[in-house]
Scaffold this active site. Structure first.
Site, mmCIF file in Angstrom:
data_model
loop_
_atom_site.group_PDB
_atom_site.id
_atom_site.type_symbol
_atom_site.label_atom_id
_atom_site.label_comp_id
_atom_site.label_asym_id
_atom_site.label_seq_id
_atom_site.Cartn_x
_atom_site.Cartn_y
_atom_site.Cartn_z
ATOM 1 N N LYS A 1 0.848 -1.187 0.000
ATOM 2 C CA LYS A 1 0.000 0.000 0.000
ATOM 3 C C LYS A 1 0.885 1.238 0.000
ATOM 4 C CE LYS A 1 -4.560 0.856 0.386
ATOM 5 N NZ LYS A 1 -5.571 0.187 -0.444
ATOM 6 N N THR B 1 -4.461 -5.244 0.553
ATOM 7 C CA THR B 1 -3.735 -3.980 0.713
ATOM 8 C C THR B 1 -4.456 -3.047 1.670
ATOM 9 O OG1 THR B 1 -4.770 -2.900 -1.210
ATOM 10 C CG2 THR B 1 -2.755 -4.184 -1.609
ATOM 11 N N ASP B 2 -5.777 -3.130 1.757
ATOM 12 C CA ASP B 2 -6.506 -2.314 2.724
ATOM 13 C C ASP B 2 -6.121 -2.695 4.153
ATOM 14 O OD1 ASP B 2 -8.753 -0.297 3.132
ATOM 15 O OD2 ASP B 2 -9.500 -1.993 4.317
ATOM 16 N N ARG C 1 -10.654 20.017 17.749
ATOM 17 C CA ARG C 1 -10.200 19.478 16.475
ATOM 18 C C ARG C 1 -8.860 20.119 16.106
ATOM 19 N NH1 ARG C 1 -13.645 22.690 11.718
ATOM 20 N NH2 ARG C 1 -13.160 24.791 12.455
ATOM 21 N N VAL D 1 -12.866 28.917 11.519
ATOM 22 C CA VAL D 1 -11.784 29.588 10.792
ATOM 23 C C VAL D 1 -12.184 31.037 10.519
ATOM 24 C CG1 VAL D 1 -10.405 29.582 8.677
ATOM 25 C CG2 VAL D 1 -10.999 27.422 9.775
ATOM 26 N N GLN D 2 -13.478 31.263 10.219
ATOM 27 C CA GLN D 2 -13.957 32.623 9.979
ATOM 28 C C GLN D 2 -13.706 33.521 11.183
ATOM 29 O OE1 GLN D 2 -15.512 29.754 9.270
ATOM 30 N NE2 GLN D 2 -17.068 29.955 7.666
ATOM 31 N N ASN E 1 -8.787 24.911 4.035
ATOM 32 C CA ASN E 1 -8.559 24.023 5.170
ATOM 33 C C ASN E 1 -7.643 22.872 4.785
ATOM 34 O OD1 ASN E 1 -10.222 25.437 6.900
ATOM 35 N ND2 ASN E 1 -12.023 24.185 6.472
ATOM 36 N N HIS F 1 -7.426 19.395 6.053
ATOM 37 C CA HIS F 1 -8.257 18.562 6.919
ATOM 38 C C HIS F 1 -7.452 17.404 7.506
ATOM 39 C CE1 HIS F 1 -11.962 20.601 5.965
ATOM 40 N NE2 HIS F 1 -11.749 20.448 4.682
#
Length: 280
Positions: free
Chosen positions: A10, A55-56, A174, A216-217, A243, A245
């Site tokens: 992977k 592979t996952d 977050r 963010v604003q 962003n 993420h």
């Protein structure tokens, strides 16, 4: 026909680890390629997958090892990851792991390292825009393109519009990260353009890092206010912030919690937040 070589695995397994030592956070963002060799020939030659690891699953092992080892250096992490493959799958004869690190440098304010705020190593490209008309006024703006910064806590997104199309859950804790494009218009000449540009960036980062972000604003507006207050020679500042993420990994299938410690870094699609703050 003989099968001369074989390996699989992977690639581009991106993982962000946060190691929490009280209020101090250490962050490590890695891009992993894990390749296995072993008793897998029949998958190639006989359509027999009975001995072959998906592979996952190889990707899932990266995330599990990340959760179990948040504080290891990339070198140590790769060694533990390789051993995990050997311990789990006896049919594996060799493991090849490549790691590329995205380096985040800790910010400091007033000579004191900040516990959870960082800037990207080798960060941003300074910009200048000038417009001049013969015999007329000259307009000059400075700025930065692709200036990335992040804090690993003290950011949230709550109380937004919810309807039948909403799937995003509220959060009060977050990662908040962006790669900012910003510019500021000069209304006067500072004593030093480089020093004043640096002061503007320092001011933006300090507001971002040391105050809670309701969005963010919210942060961008307060950052712009602070820059204008700190530097009287600029008339307005514009910021565009896509962003970056970091999506918390769900590790419950492996009996592991994830207290905001292991994330999937992604920037597509991304939120795009923009604003201009000027003098009244």
């Amino acid at each position: 026909m003989p099968l001369i070589k074989k390996r699989y695995g992977k690639g581009r397994v991106r993982v962000m680890r946060i190691h929490r030592d009280g209020d101090r956070h250490e962050v490590s963002q890695l891009n992993i390629k894990a390749m296995l060799e072993g008793d897998f020939a029949r998958t190639y030659t006989n359509a027999d997958n009975s001995n072959t690891v998906s592979t996952d699953t190889i990707k899932n092992v990266v995330n599990v090892v990340a959760r179990e080892n948040t504080g290891l250096s990339p070198e140590e992490f790769c060694q533990v990851l390789a051993q995990k493959y050997f311990n789990t799958y006896p049919q594996v004869s060799s493991v090849s792991i490549t790691s590329h690190e995205t380096r985040w440098n800790r910010l400091s304010f007033g000579g004191k390292p900040h516990p959870h705020s960082f800037v990207l190593d080798g960060n941003g490209k300074p910009t200048v825009e000038l417009t001049a008309v013969r015999g007329g006024p000259l307009t000059l703006a400075s700025g930065v393109d692709g200036f990335a910064f992040m804090k690993s806590t003290q950011s949230g997104w709550e109380n937004y519009v919810k309807d039948r199309y909403t799937t995003l859950a509220e959060t009060h804790d977050r990662i908040c990260a962006t790669s900012m494009v910003a510019s500021w218009k000069w209304s006067g000449k500072p004593a030093s353009y480089p020093a004043t540009n640096a002061k503007i960036l320092d001011t933006l980062l300090e507001v971002f890092s040391t105050t809670y972000s309701w969005s963010v604003q919210d942060s961008l507006y307060r950052m712009g206010e602070a820059a204008l207050a700190a530097v009287p020679e600029i008339s307005e500042i514009s910021m565009a912030c896509p962003n970056m993420h970091f999506i918390p990994m769900n590790l419950s299938a492996f009996g592991l919690d994830n207290n905001n410690q292991v994330f999937l870094p992604t920037d597509e699609p991304h939120g795009q937040i923009e604003c201009t703050v000027g003098r009244g």
